[in-house]
Scaffold this active site. Structure first.
Site, short mmCIF file in Angstrom:
data_model
loop_
_atom_site.label_atom_id
_atom_site.label_comp_id
_atom_site.label_asym_id
_atom_site.label_seq_id
_atom_site.Cartn_x
_atom_site.Cartn_y
_atom_site.Cartn_z
N GLY A 82 0.80 -1.24 0.00
CA GLY A 82 0.00 0.00 0.00
C GLY A 82 0.82 1.28 0.00
CB THR A 211 -9.56 1.33 -1.47
OG1 THR A 211 -10.65 1.96 -0.77
CG2 THR A 211 -10.08 0.09 -2.16
N GLY A 250 1.90 19.34 9.20
CA GLY A 250 1.49 18.09 9.85
C GLY A 250 2.62 17.07 9.76
CG LEU A 254 6.18 19.30 10.84
CD1 LEU A 254 5.84 19.27 12.33
CD2 LEU A 254 6.79 20.65 10.46
CG HIS A 513 21.91 3.73 35.33
ND1 HIS A 513 21.51 5.03 35.09
CD2 HIS A 513 23.26 3.76 35.55
CE1 HIS A 513 22.57 5.82 35.18
NE2 HIS A 513 23.64 5.08 35.45
C1 LIG Z 1 4.42 9.97 3.05
C2 LIG Z 1 3.66 9.17 4.06
C3 LIG Z 1 4.31 8.73 5.19
C4 LIG Z 1 3.60 7.99 6.13
N1 LIG Z 1 4.26 7.58 7.26
C5 LIG Z 1 3.59 6.87 8.19
C6 LIG Z 1 4.26 6.40 9.34
O1 LIG Z 1 5.45 6.62 9.54
N2 LIG Z 1 3.54 5.67 10.24
C7 LIG Z 1 2.22 5.40 10.05
O2 LIG Z 1 1.62 4.73 10.89
N3 LIG Z 1 1.55 5.83 8.96
C8 LIG Z 1 2.21 6.56 8.03
N4 LIG Z 1 1.56 6.99 6.92
C9 LIG Z 1 0.13 6.65 6.79
C10 LIG Z 1 -0.01 5.21 6.27
O3 LIG Z 1 0.69 5.08 5.07
C11 LIG Z 1 -1.49 4.88 6.07
O4 LIG Z 1 -2.20 5.16 7.26
C12 LIG Z 1 -1.65 3.42 5.72
O5 LIG Z 1 -0.94 3.11 4.55
C13 LIG Z 1 -3.13 3.09 5.53
O6 LIG Z 1 -3.25 1.75 5.21
P1 LIG Z 1 -4.49 1.22 4.32
O7 LIG Z 1 -4.25 -0.23 4.18
O8 LIG Z 1 -5.74 1.70 4.90
O9 LIG Z 1 -4.34 1.95 2.93
P2 LIG Z 1 -3.16 2.04 1.86
O10 LIG Z 1 -1.84 1.79 2.47
O11 LIG Z 1 -3.36 3.33 1.15
O12 LIG Z 1 -3.44 0.83 0.87
C14 LIG Z 1 -4.55 0.80 0.04
C15 LIG Z 1 -4.20 -0.03 -1.18
O13 LIG Z 1 -5.39 -0.27 -1.91
C16 LIG Z 1 -5.10 -0.24 -3.29
N5 LIG Z 1 -6.36 0.03 -4.00
C17 LIG Z 1 -7.11 1.17 -3.95
N6 LIG Z 1 -8.22 1.03 -4.70
C18 LIG Z 1 -8.15 -0.21 -5.25
C19 LIG Z 1 -8.99 -0.94 -6.13
N7 LIG Z 1 -10.15 -0.43 -6.59
N8 LIG Z 1 -8.61 -2.19 -6.50
C20 LIG Z 1 -7.46 -2.73 -6.04
N9 LIG Z 1 -6.63 -2.09 -5.21
C21 LIG Z 1 -6.97 -0.84 -4.82
C22 LIG Z 1 -4.07 0.86 -3.41
O14 LIG Z 1 -3.28 0.69 -4.59
C23 LIG Z 1 -3.26 0.66 -2.13
O15 LIG Z 1 -2.10 -0.12 -2.37
C24 LIG Z 1 2.22 7.71 5.94
C25 LIG Z 1 1.57 8.15 4.78
C26 LIG Z 1 2.27 8.86 3.86
C27 LIG Z 1 1.56 9.33 2.61
N1 LIG Z 2 4.78 9.42 11.16
C1 LIG Z 2 3.56 9.10 10.80
O1 LIG Z 2 2.87 8.33 11.45
C2 LIG Z 2 2.99 9.70 9.55
C3 LIG Z 2 3.82 10.26 8.61
C4 LIG Z 2 3.23 10.82 7.49
C5 LIG Z 2 1.86 10.77 7.32
N2 LIG Z 2 1.09 10.20 8.25
C6 LIG Z 2 -0.38 10.18 8.09
O2 LIG Z 2 -0.74 10.76 6.87
C7 LIG Z 2 -1.75 11.73 7.10
C8 LIG Z 2 -1.57 12.88 6.16
O3 LIG Z 2 -0.41 13.65 6.50
P1 LIG Z 2 -0.39 15.21 6.29
O4 LIG Z 2 0.86 15.75 6.88
O5 LIG Z 2 -0.70 15.50 4.87
O6 LIG Z 2 -1.69 15.67 7.09
P2 LIG Z 2 -1.87 16.18 8.60
O7 LIG Z 2 -3.32 16.11 8.83
O8 LIG Z 2 -0.93 15.52 9.52
O9 LIG Z 2 -1.42 17.72 8.53
C9 LIG Z 2 -1.96 18.60 7.60
C10 LIG Z 2 -1.63 20.01 8.05
O10 LIG Z 2 -1.96 20.88 6.98
C11 LIG Z 2 -2.65 22.00 7.51
N3 LIG Z 2 -3.46 22.55 6.43
C12 LIG Z 2 -4.66 22.10 5.97
N4 LIG Z 2 -5.08 22.87 4.93
C13 LIG Z 2 -4.11 23.79 4.73
C14 LIG Z 2 -3.93 24.86 3.79
N5 LIG Z 2 -4.84 25.10 2.85
N6 LIG Z 2 -2.83 25.61 3.89
C15 LIG Z 2 -1.88 25.37 4.85
N7 LIG Z 2 -1.99 24.39 5.74
C16 LIG Z 2 -3.08 23.59 5.67
C17 LIG Z 2 -3.44 21.46 8.70
O11 LIG Z 2 -3.78 22.48 9.59
C18 LIG Z 2 -2.43 20.47 9.27
O12 LIG Z 2 -1.56 21.06 10.20
C19 LIG Z 2 -1.60 12.17 8.54
O13 LIG Z 2 -2.86 12.47 9.08
C20 LIG Z 2 -1.02 10.98 9.21
O14 LIG Z 2 -2.09 10.25 9.75
C21 LIG Z 2 1.62 9.68 9.38
#
Ligand SMILES: Cc1cc2nc3c(=O)[nH]c(=O)nc-3n(C[C@H](O)[C@H](O)[C@H](O)COP(=O)(O)OP(=O)(O)OC[C@H]3O[C@@H](n4cnc5c(N)ncnc54)[C@H](O)[C@@H]3O)c2cc1C
Ligand SMILES: NC(=O)c1ccc[n+]([C@@H]2O[C@H](COP(=O)([O-])OP(=O)(O)OC[C@H]3O[C@@H](n4cnc5c(N)ncnc54)[C@H](O)[C@@H]3O)[C@@H](O)[C@H]2O)c1
Length: 534
Positions: A82, A211, A250, A254, A513
């Site tokens: 994913g 998805t 967010g 960061l 420790h």
């Molecule tokens: C840059 C980034 C960094 C992140 N870092 C972290 C982190 O450090 N720690 C953390 O906990 N979370 C992190 N997240 C959030 C995390 O990636 C998501 O919360 C997590 O992947 C959600 O899992 P999911 O299985 O719900 O969906 P996804 O991981 O999005 O998986 C959904 C899958 O469904 C597939 N799919 C969609 N529609 C269809 C369809 N119709 N048919 C077949 N396949 C389909 C997609 O191709 C995809 O592979 C991060 C997200 C991003 C964008």
């Molecule tokens: N370390 C991790 O676990 C990790 C890492 C990356 C992503 N994620 C997940 O992915 C999700 C998406 O990450 P993200 O950083 O895009 O979302 P986020 O919700 O963490 O942060 C989005 C930020 O954008 C701001 N914002 C919204 N509209 C704006 C605008 N028009 N102009 C300026 N600022 C605006 C919000 O106030 C908020 O501070 C997160 O909610 C998190 O759950 C998790």
């Protein structure tokens, strides 16, 4: 440990093991419901079909198979894992050489939760340490340079190794993997457009939608993944940008901002709200912002981007105060849009089979993850709740446990959150503002890493542990940590909250420790009594 009297009081009041009490109640409730039987039909029909192979979907599929259910997982991306594994958590954070050398078991148990994001965070951190911190430890280099293509190649290799690892787990657990785009033709039939151009139909008594999510676009800003990028484009830049403007302070803004800052970019973060990471405890957030500013990140809070001129080599962003006012111009080579993510259900055919979505596109589910259509379930980023990989995994396991007639359990109040910057920020439970709002009388205990011997020994002592506990019972309500390895330290707190522990429970637990974990113990001592080392 907490005094026996207090523990008894907690037990009687239902605080101790309240999760288990609620689990029992739910088991009874679940047993009372009729669930769909799984007697082998002898046909092609699956017990469970999962659409989406991310952390929610692939974990649900493996667990379902382990529970003896005939399971198929459909994934359109061409690789499992994913968003998290392919373009999210892993490429940002992992250190590949280490992972490659691990056995398949460790590889799956330890590495899969590390994201593409992790790769770059770790690599850029090593570079930053080499250029900024090693000399103070007596290690000097005549020259240190970044080889960006090599760094990216390492990240890509980490991702492909890990996605193949999940395919291995599918084989081991006898999960059928169908590559292609899934679309409902009925609540129990999915047509899949496969990569070779053919269409196949997969049938299931139960279908789980997993998805995931996609980047939220902003009006007037078109993401082209070259100059105006989402996190996906930011993980694949071919040059280190001179000026990177990040929209949204967010998690993604960061973490990605940190990566490129360490590699030499000038970073300006434009945030609509008055604070960075709005969900974070205010006190930790203040210190966190200061730490990032010390590293050179600039913040424009309470500011919105109202337009981007991308016609020239250098883009011009028009920004103004969130409440309106005088406009100014920001220059950028690259703009990262990280203002949140939205559920992804495009082309799935939800409306056709009558599955409802809310006004932001999420799929509402009941306590068993069932949608309004019987036999159709949803988990992970596509349903309400924190958009985190580990939460999606918990959803997946709980959902299929219900399907197998067992009881699943996810406590959304106890999902830890970690920002993988340096220092990291990790939290579990309630923030001080949330506790204040609830009207419960509380005490706060804090301990700075400046007073922790291990942190001082490694010269990495920025941050603190903050514990919030109920005054009357000493039950821990929230723990917030800023430190180099806060994402590891937080799990002691997560376990404590899960079991309804008091701060005295942690304080009276012997901690080795010298460790950073001693700061958690000292903060707990500060909560119910007094710390020793400050
Ligand atoms: C840059 C980034 C960094 C992140 N870092 C972290 C982190 O450090 N720690 C953390 O906990 N979370 C992190 N997240 C959030 C995390 O990636 C998501 O919360 C997590 O992947 C959600 O899992 P999911 O299985 O719900 O969906 P996804 O991981 O999005 O998986 C959904 C899958 O469904 C597939 N799919 C969609 N529609 C269809 C369809 N119709 N048919 C077949 N396949 C389909 C997609 O191709 C995809 O592979 C991060 C997200 C991003 C964008
Ligand atoms: N370390 C991790 O676990 C990790 C890492 C990356 C992503 N994620 C997940 O992915 C999700 C998406 O990450 P993200 O950083 O895009 O979302 P986020 O919700 O963490 O942060 C989005 C930020 O954008 C701001 N914002 C919204 N509209 C704006 C605008 N028009 N102009 C300026 N600022 C605006 C919000 O106030 C908020 O501070 C997160 O909610 C998190 O759950 C998790």
């Amino acid at each position: 440990m907490a005094s026996l009297a207090r523990r008894k009081a907690l037990s009687v009041s239902g605080y101790l093991h309240e999760g288990i009490v609620s689990r029992r109640a739910a088991v009874t409730a679940a047993a009372a419901r009729s669930w769909r039987g799984f007697a082998s039909s002898g046909s092609e029909e699956n017990d469970v079909v999962v659409i989406g192979g991310g952390p929610g979907g692939y974990v649900a599929a493996i667990k379902a198979a382990q529970l003896g259910l005939k399971t198929t997982c459909i994934e359109k991306r061409g690789a499992l894992g994913g968003t998290c594994l392919n373009v999210g958590c892993i490429p940002s954070k992992a250190d590949l050489p280490l992972y490659i050398s691990l056995s398949i078991y460790l590889y799956c148990m330890v590495c899969l939760p590390i994201h593409p994001f992790q790769a770059l965070l770790h690599s850029s951190h090593m570079y930053h340490e080499a250029t900024h911190a090693f000399s103070s430890h007596g290690i000097k280099f005549s020259q240190v340079e970044v080889d960006l293509p090599a760094m990216m190649a390492q990240k890509d290799k980490a991702v492909s190794n890990l996605t193949r690892g999940i395919e291995g787990l599918f084989k081991k657990n006898k999960v059928t993997y169908v590559k292609g785009y899934g679309k409902f033709i009925s609540p129990s039939e999915i047509s899949v457009d496969t990569p070779d151009g053919s269409t196949t139909v997969v049938k299931g008594k139960n279908v789980i939608i997993a998805t995931g999510s996609d980047v939220k676009s902003l009006p007037g800003i078109t993401i082209d993944e070259k100059k105006i990028v989402s996190s996906t484009g930011a993980l694949a830049l071919t040059e280190i940008p001179k000026k990177l403007v990040v929209i949204g302070a967010g998690y993604i803004g960061l973490e990605m901002g940190s990566v490129w800052k360490r590699l030499g970019s000038e970073i300006t973060v434009v945030e609509f709200g008055p604070n960075i990471v709005p969900t974070m405890d205010f006190e930790i957030r203040k210190q966190f912002q200061r730490a990032l500013e010390k590293q050179g990140m600039k913040f424009m809070l309470g500011t919105k981007v109202v337009g981007v001129d991308s016609s020239g080599d250098v883009m011009k962003l028009i920004v103004e105060p969130a409440s309106g006012g005088e406009q100014s111009i920001l220059e950028a080579d690259i703009v990262l849009v990280s203002a949140g993510r939205v559920p992804y259900t495009a082309g799935l055919g939800l409306a056709e089979i009558g599955v409802e979505t809310d006004k932001v596109g999420r799929i509402p589910v009941d306590e068993r993850f069932e949608t309004n259509v019987a036999g159709v379930y949803a988990i992970g980023d596509v349903i309400p709740g924190p958009m985190l990989a580990h939460k999606a995994e918990e959803d997946g396991v709980a959902c299929v446990e219900f399907l197998a007639g067992k009881h699943g359990h996810v406590d959304y109040d106890l999902v830890p959150g970690v920002v993988y910057t340096h220092p990291e920020v990790a939290s579990v439970g309630k923030t001080e503002d949330q506790v204040k709002e609830s009207g419960v009388a509380y005490r706060v205990g804090k301990f700075p890493f400046m007073a922790n011997s291990r942190a001082k020994a490694i010269d990495d002592a920025e941050g603190l542990v903050k514990i919030i506990a109920e005054t009357e019972t000493d039950k821990i309500l929230g723990v917030h940590i800023m430190s180099p390895n806060a994402g590891e330290l937080i799990h002691e707190a997560a376990l404590a909250l899960q079991y309804g522990a008091s701060s005295e429970d942690i304080a009276r637990t012997c901690h080795a420790h010298p460790t950073m974990s001693e700061a958690v113990k000292e903060a707990a001592m500060a909560t119910y009594d007094k710390p020793i080392h400050i």
